[in-house]
Design an enzyme around this catalytic site. Structure first.
Site, mmCIF file in Angstrom:
data_model
loop_
_atom_site.group_PDB
_atom_site.id
_atom_site.type_symbol
_atom_site.label_atom_id
_atom_site.label_comp_id
_atom_site.label_asym_id
_atom_site.label_seq_id
_atom_site.Cartn_x
_atom_site.Cartn_y
_atom_site.Cartn_z
ATOM 1 N N ASP A 153 0.772 -1.069 -0.098
ATOM 2 C CA ASP A 153 0.087 -0.108 0.021
ATOM 3 C C ASP A 153 0.785 1.375 -0.051
ATOM 4 O OD1 ASP A 153 -2.394 1.526 0.331
ATOM 5 O OD2 ASP A 153 -1.845 1.656 2.587
ATOM 6 N N ASP B 166 -0.024 5.389 1.125
ATOM 7 C CA ASP B 166 -0.129 6.114 2.240
ATOM 8 C C ASP B 166 -0.218 5.294 3.399
ATOM 9 O OD1 ASP B 166 -0.555 8.812 0.729
ATOM 10 O OD2 ASP B 166 -2.286 7.497 -0.161
#
Length: 221
Positions: free
Chosen positions: A10, A12
């Site tokens: 991922d 953020d």
């Protein structure tokens, strides 16, 4: 775990500390349009795409003079400014990815963030050339927790979902990966408030020596 062939990150909260920038940009942009951005309602937008966030606030307090796409781009532009100017690197992540590359893992990135922001993040961290596949939920019908982005990441990496490890920090992201049939490592970043119960493994930091990573079963050799 030695059968794994790919690691998908991922963005953020995992490879860059940018989540507070999204909240700052959200507050600045929508209050400038006359929206009363409260902490309670803002908490509901945490796992949304920028398009979903824009629709969310419009339904609460419709504005005039700017269409949704323009407002969404205002938020994205502000986040890009903050990433470029603020200290937001997550310690050890570049070395961690390079170590995985040395061990011949395919490396992917799958994020709910829009495509436009990804090059800024990769440049900030100096990791532009380390990913074999980069995907944004901007081009999916639904973002996480829908698993589609992870199915598509596995396809781009030419890897079966069962052979993929996903590193996530949010419940919705972990749920998306689990529903795609992937093994999930929660990157806790020492966050005591987050929910990591559905993760298969947890790591608090990317500053891990090879011995500890081997103990987790990430490395084949």
């Amino acid at each position: 775990m030695t059968h794994f062939k790919a690691v998908i990150f991922d963005m953020d909260g995992v490879i860059i500390n940018s989540e507070m920038f999204w909240k700052q940009a959200e507050y600045e942009v929508f209050t400038s349009l006359g929206v009363n951005v409260t902490a309670v309602e803002s908490a509901l937008t945490k796992s949304m795409t920028t398009s979903e966030v824009t629709n969310f606030w419009y339904h609460i307090s419709p504005w005039e003079g700017k269409d949704h796409k323009d407002v969404e781009q205002m938020v994205i532009s502000r986040v890009i400014e903050l990433i470029e100017t603020e200290d937001c690197q997550i310690e050890g992540v570049k070395d961690f990815i390079e170590l995985l590359k040395e061990k011949h893992y395919k490396i992917g990135l799958a994020t709910n963030s829009p495509q436009r922001i990804i090059p800024t993040v990769l440049k900030k961290l100096g990791i532009e050339g380390l990913f074999d596949a980069v995907l944004s939920a901007e081009f999916e019908i639904k973002g996480k927790p829908d698993p589609t982005i992870y199915f598509n990441a596995a396809k781009k990496l030419n890897t079966d979902p069962a052979d993929c490890i996903v590193i996530e920090d949010s419940h919705s992201g972990m749920l998306a990966a689990k529903n795609a049939g992937m093994t999930v490592i929660a990157f806790t970043n020492e966050n005591p408030e987050a929910e990591f119960d559905i993760a298969d493994f947890k790591i608090n930091s990317f500053c891990l020596g090879q011995t500890e990573i081997k103990r987790m079963g990430l490395l084949q050799n």
